[in-house]
Design a protein around this motif. Structure first.
Motif, PDB file in Angstrom:
ATOM      1  N   MET A  22      -3.248 -21.685  -9.505  1.00 25.60           N
ATOM      2  CA  MET A  22      -3.075 -20.336  -8.975  1.00 25.60           C
ATOM      3  C   MET A  22      -4.203 -20.042  -8.001  1.00 25.60           C
ATOM      4  N   ARG A  23      -3.829 -19.429  -6.895  1.00 23.21           N
ATOM      5  CA  ARG A  23      -4.800 -18.999  -5.907  1.00 23.21           C
ATOM      6  C   ARG A  23      -4.843 -17.468  -5.901  1.00 23.21           C
ATOM      7  N   HIS A  24      -5.871 -16.946  -5.262  1.00 21.97           N
ATOM      8  CA  HIS A  24      -6.034 -15.505  -5.131  1.00 21.97           C
ATOM      9  C   HIS A  24      -6.123 -15.157  -3.648  1.00 21.97           C
ATOM     10  N   TRP A  25      -5.616 -13.969  -3.313  1.00 17.69           N
ATOM     11  CA  TRP A  25      -5.494 -13.563  -1.924  1.00 17.69           C
ATOM     12  C   TRP A  25      -5.911 -12.114  -1.731  1.00 17.69           C
ATOM     13  N   LEU A  26      -6.141 -11.761  -0.482  1.00 14.83           N
ATOM     14  CA  LEU A  26      -6.289 -10.385  -0.067  1.00 14.83           C
ATOM     15  C   LEU A  26      -5.335 -10.204   1.112  1.00 14.83           C
ATOM     16  N   LEU A  27      -4.447  -9.224   1.001  1.00 19.13           N
ATOM     17  CA  LEU A  27      -3.469  -8.929   2.049  1.00 19.13           C
ATOM     18  C   LEU A  27      -3.724  -7.525   2.551  1.00 19.13           C
ATOM     19  N   LYS A  28      -3.850  -7.402   3.874  1.00 16.68           N
ATOM     20  CA  LYS A  28      -4.152  -6.114   4.495  1.00 16.68           C
ATOM     21  C   LYS A  28      -2.887  -5.450   5.022  1.00 16.68           C
ATOM     22  N   SER A  29      -2.849  -4.147   4.899  1.00 16.18           N
ATOM     23  CA  SER A  29      -1.791  -3.337   5.490  1.00 16.18           C
ATOM     24  C   SER A  29      -2.357  -1.967   5.842  1.00 16.18           C
ATOM     25  N   GLU A  30      -1.859  -1.419   6.918  1.00 22.22           N
ATOM     26  CA  GLU A  30      -2.254  -0.062   7.268  1.00 22.22           C
ATOM     27  C   GLU A  30      -1.457   0.901   6.398  1.00 22.22           C
ATOM     28  N   PRO A  31      -2.114   1.778   5.648  1.00 23.56           N
ATOM     29  CA  PRO A  31      -1.385   2.670   4.745  1.00 23.56           C
ATOM     30  C   PRO A  31      -0.420   3.603   5.467  1.00 23.56           C
ATOM     31  N   SER A  32      -0.653   3.856   6.753  1.00 21.59           N
ATOM     32  CA  SER A  32       0.286   4.689   7.512  1.00 21.59           C
ATOM     33  C   SER A  32       1.599   3.947   7.764  1.00 21.59           C
ATOM     34  N   GLU A  33       1.554   2.621   7.687  1.00 25.82           N
ATOM     35  CA  GLU A  33       2.760   1.816   7.873  1.00 25.82           C
ATOM     36  C   GLU A  33       3.376   1.408   6.530  1.00 25.82           C
ATOM     37  N   PHE A  34       2.543   0.889   5.630  1.00 26.16           N
ATOM     38  CA  PHE A  34       2.996   0.506   4.289  1.00 26.16           C
ATOM     39  C   PHE A  34       1.767   0.447   3.400  1.00 26.16           C
TER      40      PHE A  34
END
Length: 153
Positions: free
Chosen positions: A1-13
């Motif tokens: 298992m790997r670990h990640w960080l995924l970015k998103s703009e809260p105004s979009e999602f």
């Protein structure tokens, strides 16, 4: 298992959008960086855990934990001419961009950059490197454990 960080703009999602999605699961689309795409396509696996990071907003930071709920697949937004992520060079035979489905594990308090910078175990984290704008990045076990400890998860 790997670990990640995924970015998103809260105004979009944002994390609240994921929480309100059917079965708290949604497609993670719109990745338009080759290195980020390669991480999703080639290295992520169903069941991997990922931090949901709010970016490009007044208070950026980790807002929750989710899991990768599907294998990578062709991002449908690349074929949608009305989408800001439309890519004229993508074809059904040769899609350029991938997406994965993500499922909410837990919404957390916001863990901001300033607080993260004060944690020794996070000193080498890609997110904290100057000029890093990558929207999908691996997180080491040490970094993952330190963040989970801070957030009580």
């Amino acid at each position: 298992m790997r670990h990640w960080l995924l970015k998103s703009e809260p105004s979009e999602f944002g994390i609240d959008d994921l929480a309100q999605s059917s079965k708290q699961t949604a497609p993670w689309t719109g990745i338009r960086n080759y290195q980020a795409r390669n991480f999703l396509r080639d290295e992520s696996s169903v069941g991997d855990l990922a931090f949901f990071y709010h970016s490009s907003c007044p208070q950026p930071g980790i807002a929750g934990l989710m899991l990768i709920a599907s294998k990578a697949y062709a991002d449908p937004t690349q074929f949608d001419q009305s989408s800001p992520y439309f890519d004229l060079k993508s074809t059904d035979e040769k899609p350029r961009w991938t997406a994965v489905d993500v499922k909410l594990v837990k919404k957390t308090r916001l863990l901001g950059l300033d607080e993260m910078r004060r944690v020794d175990e996070l000193s080498g984290m890609r997110l904290l490197a100057r000029g890093n704008r990558l929207s999908v990045m691996p997180v080491s076990v040490t970094e993952f454990d330190a963040i989970c400890k801070i957030l009580g998860i």
